[in-house]
Design an enzyme around this catalytic site. Structure first.
Site, PDB file in Angstrom:
ATOM      1  N   LYS A   1      13.000   4.285  -3.298  1.00 28.37           N
ATOM      2  CA  LYS A   1      11.921   4.933  -2.551  1.00 28.37           C
ATOM      3  C   LYS A   1      11.907   4.473  -1.100  1.00 28.37           C
ATOM      4  O   LYS A   1      11.802   5.287  -0.173  1.00 28.37           O
ATOM      5  CB  LYS A   1      10.578   4.616  -3.211  1.00 28.37           C
ATOM      6  CG  LYS A   1       9.369   5.110  -2.425  1.00 28.37           C
ATOM      7  CD  LYS A   1       8.098   4.472  -2.949  1.00 28.37           C
ATOM      8  CE  LYS A   1       8.016   2.999  -2.569  1.00 28.37           C
ATOM      9  NZ  LYS A   1       6.788   2.347  -3.088  1.00 28.37           N
TER      10      LYS A   1
ATOM     11  N   CYS B   1      11.628  -0.989 -10.474  1.00 23.59           N
ATOM     12  CA  CYS B   1      11.649  -1.296  -9.044  1.00 23.59           C
ATOM     13  C   CYS B   1      13.017  -1.051  -8.429  1.00 23.59           C
ATOM     14  O   CYS B   1      13.156  -0.360  -7.425  1.00 23.59           O
ATOM     15  CB  CYS B   1      11.219  -2.734  -8.806  1.00 23.59           C
ATOM     16  SG  CYS B   1      11.262  -3.204  -7.059  1.00 23.59           S
TER      17      CYS B   1
ATOM     18  N   TYR C   1      -0.783   6.408  -4.819  1.00 19.33           N
ATOM     19  CA  TYR C   1       0.143   6.033  -3.755  1.00 19.33           C
ATOM     20  C   TYR C   1       1.540   6.610  -3.973  1.00 19.33           C
ATOM     21  O   TYR C   1       2.227   6.961  -3.007  1.00 19.33           O
ATOM     22  CB  TYR C   1       0.178   4.519  -3.573  1.00 19.33           C
ATOM     23  CG  TYR C   1       0.892   3.740  -4.645  1.00 19.33           C
ATOM     24  CD1 TYR C   1       2.248   3.445  -4.530  1.00 19.33           C
ATOM     25  CD2 TYR C   1       0.218   3.282  -5.774  1.00 19.33           C
ATOM     26  CE1 TYR C   1       2.914   2.724  -5.504  1.00 19.33           C
ATOM     27  CE2 TYR C   1       0.875   2.558  -6.752  1.00 19.33           C
ATOM     28  CZ  TYR C   1       2.215   2.284  -6.615  1.00 19.33           C
ATOM     29  OH  TYR C   1       2.882   1.577  -7.584  1.00 19.33           O
TER      30      TYR C   1
ATOM     31  N   HIS D   1       0.665 -10.101  23.072  1.00 23.50           N
ATOM     32  CA  HIS D   1       0.421  -8.863  23.818  1.00 23.50           C
ATOM     33  C   HIS D   1       1.707  -8.365  24.478  1.00 23.50           C
ATOM     34  O   HIS D   1       2.499  -9.180  24.966  1.00 23.50           O
ATOM     35  CB  HIS D   1      -0.634  -9.122  24.900  1.00 23.50           C
ATOM     36  CG  HIS D   1      -0.980  -7.918  25.710  1.00 23.50           C
ATOM     37  ND1 HIS D   1      -1.761  -6.894  25.219  1.00 23.50           N
ATOM     38  CD2 HIS D   1      -0.629  -7.572  26.976  1.00 23.50           C
ATOM     39  CE1 HIS D   1      -1.889  -5.972  26.148  1.00 23.50           C
ATOM     40  NE2 HIS D   1      -1.213  -6.361  27.231  1.00 23.50           N
TER      41      HIS D   1
ATOM     42  N   GLU E   1      -2.356  -7.553  17.622  1.00 25.03           N
ATOM     43  CA  GLU E   1      -3.280  -8.416  18.365  1.00 25.03           C
ATOM     44  C   GLU E   1      -4.732  -8.033  18.127  1.00 25.03           C
ATOM     45  O   GLU E   1      -5.640  -8.850  18.294  1.00 25.03           O
ATOM     46  CB  GLU E   1      -2.966  -8.391  19.855  1.00 25.03           C
ATOM     47  CG  GLU E   1      -3.215  -7.072  20.553  1.00 25.03           C
ATOM     48  CD  GLU E   1      -2.851  -7.142  22.031  1.00 25.03           C
ATOM     49  OE1 GLU E   1      -3.472  -7.947  22.748  1.00 25.03           O
ATOM     50  OE2 GLU E   1      -1.945  -6.398  22.455  1.00 25.03           O
TER      51      GLU E   1
ATOM     52  N   CYS F   1      10.689   1.060  -6.226  1.00 26.74           N
ATOM     53  CA  CYS F   1      10.505   0.521  -4.882  1.00 26.74           C
ATOM     54  C   CYS F   1      11.736   0.630  -4.001  1.00 26.74           C
ATOM     55  O   CYS F   1      11.654   1.081  -2.850  1.00 26.74           O
ATOM     56  CB  CYS F   1      10.100  -0.956  -4.951  1.00 26.74           C
ATOM     57  SG  CYS F   1       8.995  -1.388  -6.290  1.00 26.74           S
TER      58      CYS F   1
ATOM     59  N   GLU G   1       3.250   8.884  -1.189  1.00 27.00           N
ATOM     60  CA  GLU G   1       4.507   8.413  -0.591  1.00 27.00           C
ATOM     61  C   GLU G   1       5.583   9.492  -0.668  1.00 27.00           C
ATOM     62  O   GLU G   1       6.273   9.764   0.320  1.00 27.00           O
ATOM     63  CB  GLU G   1       4.976   7.144  -1.298  1.00 27.00           C
ATOM     64  CG  GLU G   1       4.159   5.909  -0.951  1.00 27.00           C
ATOM     65  CD  GLU G   1       4.545   4.688  -1.759  1.00 27.00           C
ATOM     66  OE1 GLU G   1       4.246   3.579  -1.304  1.00 27.00           O
ATOM     67  OE2 GLU G   1       5.150   4.847  -2.843  1.00 27.00           O
TER      68      GLU G   1
END
Length: 450
Positions: A50, A42, A177, A433, A438, A47, A181
């Site tokens: 990356k 990681c 993934y 909003h 939302e 992670c 990525e």
């Protein structure tokens, strides 16, 4: 029997360092061995670097958007050596933090390879054998590259951060993934990216969400080809000649294989100690992360349960609390959220629509729209929000978000889902909003029932 250590941890990644540090704070005498760099996949080659590359790769889009909003803005060429120097310095800083955390907790760190020599014995690379009441295997995983002519010419996610220069043309092989990525990252950095895979991309994720991501990856200029098999790769000068199963040849400056990861148990001595491994070499453990050998435990990707850094950390912490902290608790693998840092980003938690269809008695709420920010700038990008709801209990069983900063949104949604929130409780939450999020509390009518 007297042991050298109460606990010996093999592997200095996220799960191992957490288990070692917490065990030591509980009063255990702990040692840890790491053969490469503290921090594991990681921090050193996953992670963290990356995500920093993701940040770098989004700058051209940000400049283009700025122009649409009235700014006189431009972007020059990307300076990879400059970025890589800064990246290396950041990884050095983080590794030092991990090492300092072990030292401050009183953990003895061995900077060398360690293998299991028996139920209570660990052998170090220098030939020393030490004993431990408990052994924790936290060696993670490694990239898998299939064996074919020219497989030695490719790089993996381990090497991509160490490139001397960016290639002009790169082939990325894989559809998970990690492959997707890096396709988005390198495209954003100005590399011409082609992606091959044997099957559709992002298999295992929600189909509607993954289709939107793949469509937008293609619209951005990533050349995606599925149902492609590579038979050989040859080097001609500075080029790599890739031959496909249908006989066609294509030329690239580099090839990156991201075709899955394998539990890192080879040569670790586990079989000799009697530890049972699975078909992929994963360490088989129970809910307490304990193997069939009572003194040997394993956490993280080496167990091939949920291969995510936060999961490894929680498994390591639960182990330490259970064995040394007087607080027995199994690892919790329910309702784990995750993010895929493609462009657009993908946040997901819970079951997919396919799983909802197989389960039955579910409702699917979906909203797809063009977000205000990118829409104003003339972009065709679209956002998807999806909730999967149990018709009987009304609990939200799945949430899938394709949108900028989807990872940040799914982290918040996961809290509600972990607490067992119902669709009506989502609906009772007043919307903020104008935001993309939302939509998660304003979807009233299900798009589909199962």
């Amino acid at each position: 029997m007297t042991f050298d250590y109460d606990l010996f941890v093999i592997g200095g990644g996220s799960g191992g360092v957490r288990a070692a540090r917490i065990s030591a704070t509980h009063g255990a005498k702990v040692a840890l061995a790491e053969e490469y760099r503290m921090g594991g996949t990681c921090v050193i080659r996953g992670c963290v670097p990356k995500k920093l590359m993701v940040f770098a790769s989004t700058a051209p889009d940000a400049i283009e958007e700025a122009r649409a909003y009235g700014w006189d803005a431009s972007v020059g060429a990307f300076d990879w050596p400059r970025f890589r120097t800064a990246l290396d310095a950041e990884l050095d800083r983080l590794e030092a933090i991990y090492r300092r955390g072990q030292q401050n907790a009183g953990v003895t760190v061995y900077d060398q390879r360690a293998t299991v020599a028996g139920p209570h014995e660990v052998r170090l690379a220098d030939g020393t054998t030490v004993s431990a009441k408990h052994i924790l295997v936290a060696t993670g995983g490694r990239p898998f590259v299939p064996d074919f002519p020219g497989c030695d010419l490719v790089m993996t996610s381990n090497e991509v951060f160490k490139m001397e220069r960016l290639p002009e043309r790169i082939l990325i092989v894989g559809g998970g993934y990690i492959a997707c990525e890096f396709a988005c990252i390198l495209h954003g950095l100005g590399v011409k990216v082609t992606q091959f895979n044997r099957s559709p991309l992002l298999r295992g994720f929600d189909t509607e969400a993954r289709d939107l991501i793949v469509d937008q990856m293609g619209a951005r200029g990533i050349d995606i080809h599925t149902h492609v098999v590579i038979t050989k790769i040859e080097k001609e000068g500075d080029e790599l000649v890739v031959t496909c199963g249908d006989g066609r040849e294509e030329r690239f400056d580099a090839v990156l294989y991201a075709t899955g990861r394998t539990p890192n148990t080879e040569g670790l001595g586990l079989e000799t100690a009697g530890v049972k491994l699975g078909e992929r070499g994963e360490v088989i453990v129970d809910e307490w992360s304990q193997t069939n050998v009572p003194s040997i435990f394993a956490v993280g990707d080496v167990t091939d349960r949920i291969n995510l850094t936060p999961v490894a950390i929680r498994e390591g912490h639960a182990f330490a609390d259970t064995i040394f902290g007087g607080n027995a608790r199994p690892s919790d693998h329910e309702m784990v959220a995750s993010a895929v840092f493609t462009q657009p980003e993908f946040g997901t938690c819970g079951i997919t629509e396919k799983e909802a269809e197989e389960r039955g008695n579910t409702e699917i709420y979906v909203s797809t729209f063009k977000p205000m920010r990118s829409g104003f700038a003339g972009s065709d990008a679209r956002v998807l929000m999806k909730l999967i709801v149990c018709r009987e209990t009304r609990k939200v069983l799945g949430c899938h978000i394709v949108a900028p900063e989807a990872g940040e949104m799914i982290q918040m949604v996961a809290i509600a889902m972990k607490m067992g929130a119902t669709k009506e409780q989502f609906d009772a939450t007043c919307a903020v909003h104008p935001t993309m999020g939302e939509e998660l509390v304003t979807m009233r009518n299900p798009a589909r029932h199962y």
